[in-house]
Design a protein around this motif. Structure first.
Motif, mmCIF file in Angstrom:
data_model
loop_
_atom_site.group_PDB
_atom_site.id
_atom_site.type_symbol
_atom_site.label_atom_id
_atom_site.label_comp_id
_atom_site.label_asym_id
_atom_site.label_seq_id
_atom_site.Cartn_x
_atom_site.Cartn_y
_atom_site.Cartn_z
ATOM 1 N N GLY A 183 0.886 -1.111 -0.030
ATOM 2 C CA GLY A 183 -0.048 0.111 0.114
ATOM 3 C C GLY A 183 1.384 1.229 -0.284
ATOM 4 O O GLY A 183 0.674 2.325 -0.678
ATOM 5 N N TRP A 184 2.042 1.561 0.920
ATOM 6 C CA TRP A 184 2.445 2.385 0.749
ATOM 7 C C TRP A 184 3.819 2.644 -0.496
ATOM 8 O O TRP A 184 3.261 3.626 -0.776
ATOM 9 N N ARG A 185 3.518 1.930 -1.521
ATOM 10 C CA ARG A 185 4.470 2.157 -2.749
ATOM 11 C C ARG A 185 3.457 2.156 -3.446
ATOM 12 O O ARG A 185 3.701 3.040 -4.578
ATOM 13 N N ALA A 186 1.766 1.885 -3.171
ATOM 14 C CA ALA A 186 1.385 2.092 -4.259
ATOM 15 C C ALA A 186 0.645 3.635 -4.279
ATOM 16 O O ALA A 186 0.086 4.335 -5.367
ATOM 17 N N ALA A 187 1.045 4.444 -2.976
ATOM 18 C CA ALA A 187 0.626 5.202 -2.481
ATOM 19 C C ALA A 187 1.327 6.516 -3.285
ATOM 20 O O ALA A 187 1.444 7.239 -2.906
ATOM 21 N N GLY A 188 2.643 5.951 -3.888
ATOM 22 C CA GLY A 188 3.141 7.109 -4.159
ATOM 23 C C GLY A 188 4.634 7.052 -3.040
ATOM 24 O O GLY A 188 5.390 7.915 -3.490
ATOM 25 N N PHE A 189 4.831 6.078 -2.462
ATOM 26 C CA PHE A 189 6.131 6.487 -1.640
ATOM 27 C C PHE A 189 5.739 7.903 -0.246
ATOM 28 O O PHE A 189 6.430 8.323 -0.552
ATOM 29 N N PRO A 190 4.859 8.185 0.091
ATOM 30 C CA PRO A 190 4.631 8.891 0.840
ATOM 31 C C PRO A 190 5.913 9.180 1.823
ATOM 32 O O PRO A 190 5.871 8.234 2.788
ATOM 33 N N VAL A 191 5.482 10.489 2.170
ATOM 34 C CA VAL A 191 6.224 10.853 3.468
ATOM 35 C C VAL A 191 5.653 10.245 5.091
ATOM 36 O O VAL A 191 4.299 11.088 4.739
#
Length: 107
Positions: free
Chosen positions: A28-36
């Motif tokens: 999910g983190w990768r799918a969200a574009g690696f958010p900070v």
């Protein structure tokens, strides 16, 4: 246990190793574009049970003997929180006593 190991070794917060991750396609983190990440805000000390315990221990430490419940009431106002703090101090072996005989540090 395997997921805990994956999180500790591959999905580390400071240096994630996404290329080595066997489930990166479902991340999910990768799918969200690696958010900070959002920095955690620590709990303030003012008004906490920890502060209440410290205030009560300070009174007990400075007293030459037992301390009446009224003295502790002046040291920390909110009655429910004071009672909770005193009960915790007694349960932890940091204080002894009761409202009738007064409170003190253990000897």
């Amino acid at each position: 246990a395997a997921l805990m190991e994956l999180g500790a070794l591959v999905c580390a917060a400071r240096a994630p190793r996404c290329a080595a991750c066997p489930v990166s396609s479902r991340c999910g983190w990768r799918a969200a574009g690696f958010p900070v990440g959002v920095a955690k805000v620590g709990q303030s000390y003012a008004g906490t049970d920890r502060q209440a315990r410290g205030a009560l221990l300070g009174v007990l430490r400075d007293a030459p003997g037992r301390v009446d419940a009224e003295v502790l009431a002046r040291a920390w106002g909110p009655a429910e929180q004071r009672a909770r703090a005193l009960a915790g101090l007694i349960a932890d072996g940091l204080a002894v006593g009761d409202d009738q005989s007064g409170y003190a540090l253990p000897t």
